[in-house]
Design a protein around this motif. Structure first.
Motif, PDB file in Angstrom:
ATOM      1  N   PRO A  27      46.008  36.894  27.650  1.00 50.34           N
ATOM      2  CA  PRO A  27      46.611  35.657  27.139  1.00 50.34           C
ATOM      3  C   PRO A  27      46.394  34.516  28.124  1.00 50.34           C
ATOM      4  O   PRO A  27      46.357  34.724  29.343  1.00 50.34           O
ATOM      5  N   VAL A  28      46.209  33.326  27.594  1.00 48.09           N
ATOM      6  CA  VAL A  28      46.009  32.128  28.420  1.00 48.09           C
ATOM      7  C   VAL A  28      47.213  31.212  28.193  1.00 48.09           C
ATOM      8  O   VAL A  28      47.427  30.719  27.085  1.00 48.09           O
ATOM      9  N   ARG A  29      48.004  30.988  29.222  1.00 43.35           N
ATOM     10  CA  ARG A  29      49.194  30.147  29.088  1.00 43.35           C
ATOM     11  C   ARG A  29      48.841  28.674  29.287  1.00 43.35           C
ATOM     12  O   ARG A  29      47.747  28.325  29.741  1.00 43.35           O
ATOM     13  N   ASP A  30      49.792  27.820  28.993  1.00 45.06           N
ATOM     14  CA  ASP A  30      49.634  26.392  29.227  1.00 45.06           C
ATOM     15  C   ASP A  30      49.748  26.094  30.721  1.00 45.06           C
ATOM     16  O   ASP A  30      50.409  26.839  31.466  1.00 45.06           O
ATOM     17  N   ARG A  32      50.982  24.619  34.204  1.00 49.45           N
ATOM     18  CA  ARG A  32      52.238  24.167  34.789  1.00 49.45           C
ATOM     19  C   ARG A  32      51.978  22.901  35.611  1.00 49.45           C
ATOM     20  O   ARG A  32      50.826  22.530  35.826  1.00 49.45           O
TER      21      ARG A  32
END
Length: 346
Positions: A27-30, A32
């Motif tokens: 998964p690729v998060r947004d 920070r």
């Protein structure tokens, strides 16, 4: 969002095999605060990566890649898709050192690869983005720093470059020619020798696999050499020591002949010539010369615009084939820079 990344699962024993790696979806998060999310488009395959595909990398070098984890410390270019950092906006082309994956979350200002791989916005007007992985990037810096600052090229020097059909070697050879020197290149096939003579315009070239290296070098430079730019080590370095004239210099940026060796090979048996001929032998890394990046990009950029410097690419398609690209480079299948064009998922 889901992206892919290449992870080592075993340290190669001898030659690199695709089974030493796996491609996993993550998964690729947004991003920070302080981070930029980059969709990677091109990534690099470099012989020096082989040194990090060991249980322990050489003392003083970058750490070994941990198994089952992403491979940080590989130069990459891509496009910003989201940013929480002033100075970086979606659509910007950047370089960073979190390669061999589709997407990278990069901390702005975080130093990588001694400063060479720190997140940087790139000017791609009139220049393809992937050039920053070769002639305008770490390879260009290695060539420029090694020839002009480490070997301290002087008027009238005769220069021998090993692995001259590779990215760094080819750039070194051309830089020396641009400055008006006699340049000899060696490579591992007749095709590469033709490339050195016909495309790069070297004064002499030989296939090190076709005969005795000392004899081939003596034929190309009967009066000796003044500078040896070493990408190979081993028998090439021994031959150079026997050919260097008084006050000669050796700039060592790599020893690819040793990277796959199960045991460290013995050093040159004629090292005493360094004493008798007042030779200077100096190893170096691009990351130790990051302060020269502005100077290099200014000088080399001008040579590119003038059409005086060529940079051939060997392109492998698809992130999943990055290990194949590295294995081919280690076998000597490439001419110029080995690059991987990433087909980003998602």
């Amino acid at each position: 969002m889901i992206g892919r990344e290449v992870q080592p699962v075993a340290y190669p024993r001898g030659e690199i095999r695709p089974s030493d790696f796996r491609v996993v979806e993550v998964p690729v998060r947004d991003p920070r605060p302080g981070e930029v999310l980059v969709r990677n488009t091109w990534t690099s395959a470099d012989a020096a990566l082989r040194l990090r595909l060991r249980e322990k990398s050489p003392p003083g070098y970058f750490p070994a890649f941990p198994l089952g984890a992403p491979m940080d410390g590989i130069m990459t270019v891509g496009e910003v898709v989201a940013s929480r950092v002033d100075g970086f906006a979606p659509g910007d082309t950047v370089w960073h050192a979190s390669g061999w994956r589709d997407y990278s979350l990069v901390e702005a200002g975080g130093q990588a690869l001694g400063g060479v791989g720190t997140l940087t916005r790139l000017d791609v007007e009139g220049v393809p983005a992937q050039a920053y992985l070769s002639v305008l990037g770490a390879s260009g810096l290695t060539a420029y720093a090694g020839l002009f600052h480490i070997a301290a090229l002087r008027e009238g020097d005769v220069v021998w470059v090993s692995a001259a059909a590779g990215c760094v070697g080819g750039l070194v050879a051309q830089m020396a020619k641009i400055r008006g020197h006699r340049v000899i290149g060696s490579a591992g096939s007749a095709e590469k020798v033709r490339y050195l003579l016909d495309e790069l315009g070297l004064d002499a070239a030989f296939d090190y696999r076709a005969g005795s290296i000392p004899e081939s070098l003596r034929e190309a430079a009967p009066d000796g050499i003044d500078v040896y730019f070493d990408n190979v080590g081993g028998d090439h370095l021994r031959a150079a020591l026997g050919a260097l004239r008084k006050g000669g210099r050796v700039a060592i940026c790599g020893m690819i002949s040793e990277y796959d060796a199960p045991e460290p090979p013995p050093g040159p048996s004629n090292l005493m010539l360094a004493v008798t001929n007042d030779l200077t032998i100096r190893g170096f890394r691009a990351s130790s010369n990051a302060h020269l990046l502005p100077e290099m990009t200014r000088e080399v950029g001008a040579w590119i615009r003038e059409g005086r410097l060529r940079h051939r690419e060997t392109v492998v398609e698809g992130l999943e084939r990055a290990p194949v690209a590295l294995a081919g480079l280690m076998r000597g299948d490439n001419i110029g820079k080995t690059l991987v064009r990433i087909d980003a998922a998602g």
